[in-house]
Motif scaffolding. Structure first.
Motif, PDB file in Angstrom:
ATOM      1  N   THR A  87      58.615  26.164  47.086  1.00 11.17           N
ATOM      2  CA  THR A  87      58.868  27.586  46.882  1.00 11.17           C
ATOM      3  C   THR A  87      60.361  27.857  46.942  1.00 11.17           C
ATOM      4  O   THR A  87      61.137  27.039  47.438  1.00 11.17           O
ATOM      5  N   THR A  88      60.765  29.013  46.462  1.00 11.25           N
ATOM      6  CA  THR A  88      62.186  29.367  46.475  1.00 11.25           C
ATOM      7  C   THR A  88      62.700  29.481  47.895  1.00 11.25           C
ATOM      8  O   THR A  88      63.821  29.059  48.213  1.00 11.25           O
ATOM      9  N   SER A  89      61.891  30.039  48.808  1.00 11.97           N
ATOM     10  CA  SER A  89      62.325  30.166  50.200  1.00 11.97           C
ATOM     11  C   SER A  89      62.467  28.805  50.858  1.00 11.97           C
ATOM     12  O   SER A  89      63.412  28.562  51.610  1.00 11.97           O
ATOM     13  N   ALA A  90      61.539  27.883  50.568  1.00 13.90           N
ATOM     14  CA  ALA A  90      61.648  26.533  51.136  1.00 13.90           C
ATOM     15  C   ALA A  90      62.860  25.814  50.590  1.00 13.90           C
ATOM     16  O   ALA A  90      63.549  25.088  51.315  1.00 13.90           O
ATOM     17  N   ALA A 122      56.589  26.157  42.823  1.00 14.75           N
ATOM     18  CA  ALA A 122      55.247  26.662  43.120  1.00 14.75           C
ATOM     19  C   ALA A 122      54.868  27.808  42.196  1.00 14.75           C
ATOM     20  O   ALA A 122      53.684  27.975  41.861  1.00 14.75           O
ATOM     21  N   ALA A 123      55.860  28.591  41.745  1.00 11.03           N
ATOM     22  CA  ALA A 123      55.558  29.715  40.862  1.00 11.03           C
ATOM     23  C   ALA A 123      55.065  29.252  39.501  1.00 11.03           C
ATOM     24  O   ALA A 123      54.365  29.997  38.807  1.00 11.03           O
ATOM     25  N   ALA A 124      55.416  28.042  39.098  1.00  8.77           N
ATOM     26  CA  ALA A 124      54.971  27.531  37.798  1.00  8.77           C
ATOM     27  C   ALA A 124      53.536  27.034  37.832  1.00  8.77           C
ATOM     28  O   ALA A 124      52.928  26.841  36.776  1.00  8.77           O
ATOM     29  N   HIS A 125      52.986  26.824  39.012  1.00  9.69           N
ATOM     30  CA  HIS A 125      51.609  26.307  39.157  1.00  9.69           C
ATOM     31  C   HIS A 125      50.870  27.215  40.141  1.00  9.69           C
ATOM     32  O   HIS A 125      50.614  26.830  41.293  1.00  9.69           O
ATOM     33  N   PRO A 126      50.528  28.420  39.721  1.00 17.27           N
ATOM     34  CA  PRO A 126      49.969  29.389  40.673  1.00 17.27           C
ATOM     35  C   PRO A 126      48.509  29.159  41.030  1.00 17.27           C
ATOM     36  O   PRO A 126      48.046  29.679  42.045  1.00 17.27           O
ATOM     37  N   ASP A 147      63.958  19.849  43.180  1.00 15.19           N
ATOM     38  CA  ASP A 147      64.245  18.759  44.111  1.00 15.19           C
ATOM     39  C   ASP A 147      65.517  18.057  43.658  1.00 15.19           C
ATOM     40  O   ASP A 147      65.542  17.435  42.596  1.00 15.19           O
ATOM     41  N   PRO A 148      66.608  18.123  44.445  1.00 15.31           N
ATOM     42  CA  PRO A 148      67.865  17.516  44.015  1.00 15.31           C
ATOM     43  C   PRO A 148      67.911  16.013  44.170  1.00 15.31           C
ATOM     44  O   PRO A 148      68.860  15.380  43.701  1.00 15.31           O
ATOM     45  N   ASN A 149      66.927  15.406  44.834  1.00 14.97           N
ATOM     46  CA  ASN A 149      66.970  13.963  45.076  1.00 14.97           C
ATOM     47  C   ASN A 149      66.799  13.204  43.764  1.00 14.97           C
ATOM     48  O   ASN A 149      66.050  13.609  42.876  1.00 14.97           O
TER      49      ASN A 149
END
Length: 401
Positions: free
Chosen positions: A294-297, A234-238, A276-278
């Motif tokens: 996000t990092t928290s998610a 999300a930080a890359a697309h503010p 996303d690790p999938n």
């Protein structure tokens, strides 16, 4: 089950009438209170009747490109033998309710409803379940039930035509090769013999040792192997417009275009998402389901994972980009790396340039940045584009990778 305000009022009146009738000896009030109580009981019985509905749905097609038409066909059959279905029903298509007529649906009969599925946005559109609302004639009780399963319509990103894909430069045991017509003869593995294999490929020494015919497999290392890294942080697309990051949508379109071009040329390709690790082979479905994280998610998603997986995805100090770049450096998944991101990740191009030793060709596509960067930054070729169509035009203009 929900009792309406009319039903609650009737229950209160029934209790009051019964209390007054028994307390002061008025049989008329007692009779009225009992009648009101019986009416509420009958309403519960009528609304609680569960119809036998067989619900089936079919999407035509269930996978479409953004903006292409898709239709959902819903068939509802009354599986009962005696009673007709006479109720209110609605289907759910994304966030939109769709009314379904079930008036006087006789036993053994069915009704079919077709409606368009919204495809104006990339994503996975959930459809269903059918929600049937039963009520009595007096409107005292309302009961809603879900019937049938849900379906999904996958809306893929738009694909823009790309004229060519990188030629690729591969390092192999045979040396540095580029566009070898028949490929290299680098040994890869051994497998069991199957009918139709050429006998000259049998490895006789291993076959004699294990008692079964074993065949040599060779890897064509001359083919370009493309790695597409999509930045879903999300930080890359503010910048959001109506809750949607248009730069991320454009990056998904660019990734889909590269994947389609590689498949057209029958070239191997890998698709990775930063946060996303999938993984999976159905790249377009993965792009349709991709969401900003996000990092928290990401930390919450990995709280139940094993420590190795968490460290691999989250990376040092919770940096998923650094973790995936370390993985790319160690595993060397290809020879051409394409990084697609938004304006918030321009400062990360320095980390990307450190992969030049492992990936001879590194390209970064940055979407939605009002301040374009130089065509080459930190040893990385940069394409600045406003959307997927402009990225395709810039891509087709690249003469040499």
């Amino acid at each position: 089950m929900k009792i309406t305000s009319r039903g609650i009022g009737l229950l209160a009146c029934a209790g009051l009438l019964l209390l007054l009738g028994f307390r002061f000896g008025y049989p008329e009030l007692t009779l009225l209170g009992a009648a009101a109580l019986i009416a509420v009981g009958c309403a519960v019985a009528v609304a609680g009747w569960r119809p036998r509905l067989d619900v089936s749905r079919q999407a035509e097609p269930d996978r479409v490109g953004r903006g292409e038409p898709a239709t959902m066909t819903l068939t509802v059959r009354n599986g009962g033998r005696l009673r007709s279905a006479n109720m209110i029903a609605e289907d759910r298509c994304g966030n939109r309710p769709v009314p379904v007529p079930l008036l006087r649906l006789r036993p053994g009969r069915d009704t079919t409803v077709s409606y368009p599925v919204p495809t104006h946005r990339r994503g996975v559109v959930p459809v269903g379940p059918l929600r049937v609302t039963g009520h009595d004639a007096l409107g005292l009780v309302v009961l809603a039930r879900a019937h049938g399963n849900t379906a999904q319509v996958w809306v893929h990103p738009r694909i823009h035509p790309l004229n060519a894909v990188p030629a690729g430069v591969a390092r192999s045991m045979d040396g540095r090769v580029d566009r070898v017509p028949h490929g290299s003869i680098t040994f890869d593995s051994l497998r069991e013999y199957v009918v139709g294999d050429e006998l000259r490929r049998v490895h006789w020494r291993t076959s004699a040792r294990i008692g079964e015919l074993m065949v040599r497999e060779h890897l064509d290392t001359s083919l370009p192997r493309i790695v597409v890294l999509l930045d879903d942080r999300a930080a890359a697309h503010p910048v959001l417009v109506d809750g949607v990051a248009e730069s991320f949508e454009s990056a998904c379109e660019a990734a889909a275009s590269v994947v389609a071009a590689a498949r057209r040329e029958e070239l191997p390709i890998a698709l990775l998402l930063v946060a996303d690790p999938n993984t999976g082979d159905n790249f377009l479905d993965r792009l349709a389901a991709a969401e900003l994280r996000t990092t928290s998610a990401l930390s919450r998603d990995l709280s139940d994972a094993d420590p190795y997986t968490s460290a691999t995805v989250a990376g040092p100090a919770g940096d998923p980009l650094r973790a995936v770049l370390d993985r790319l450096r160690q595993q060397r998944l290809g020879d051409t790396l394409i990084f697609l991101t938004g304006p918030g990740a321009r400062d990360d191009l320095g980390q990307l340039g450190a992969l030049r030793a492992a990936y001879p060709s590194v390209l970064a596509g940055i979407f939605g940045d009002p301040m374009p960067a130089p065509a080459r930054t930190a040893g990385v070729q940069v394409l600045d584009a406003a959307d997927g169509a402009e990225f395709a035009a810039e891509w087709n203009g690249v003469r040499r990778w």
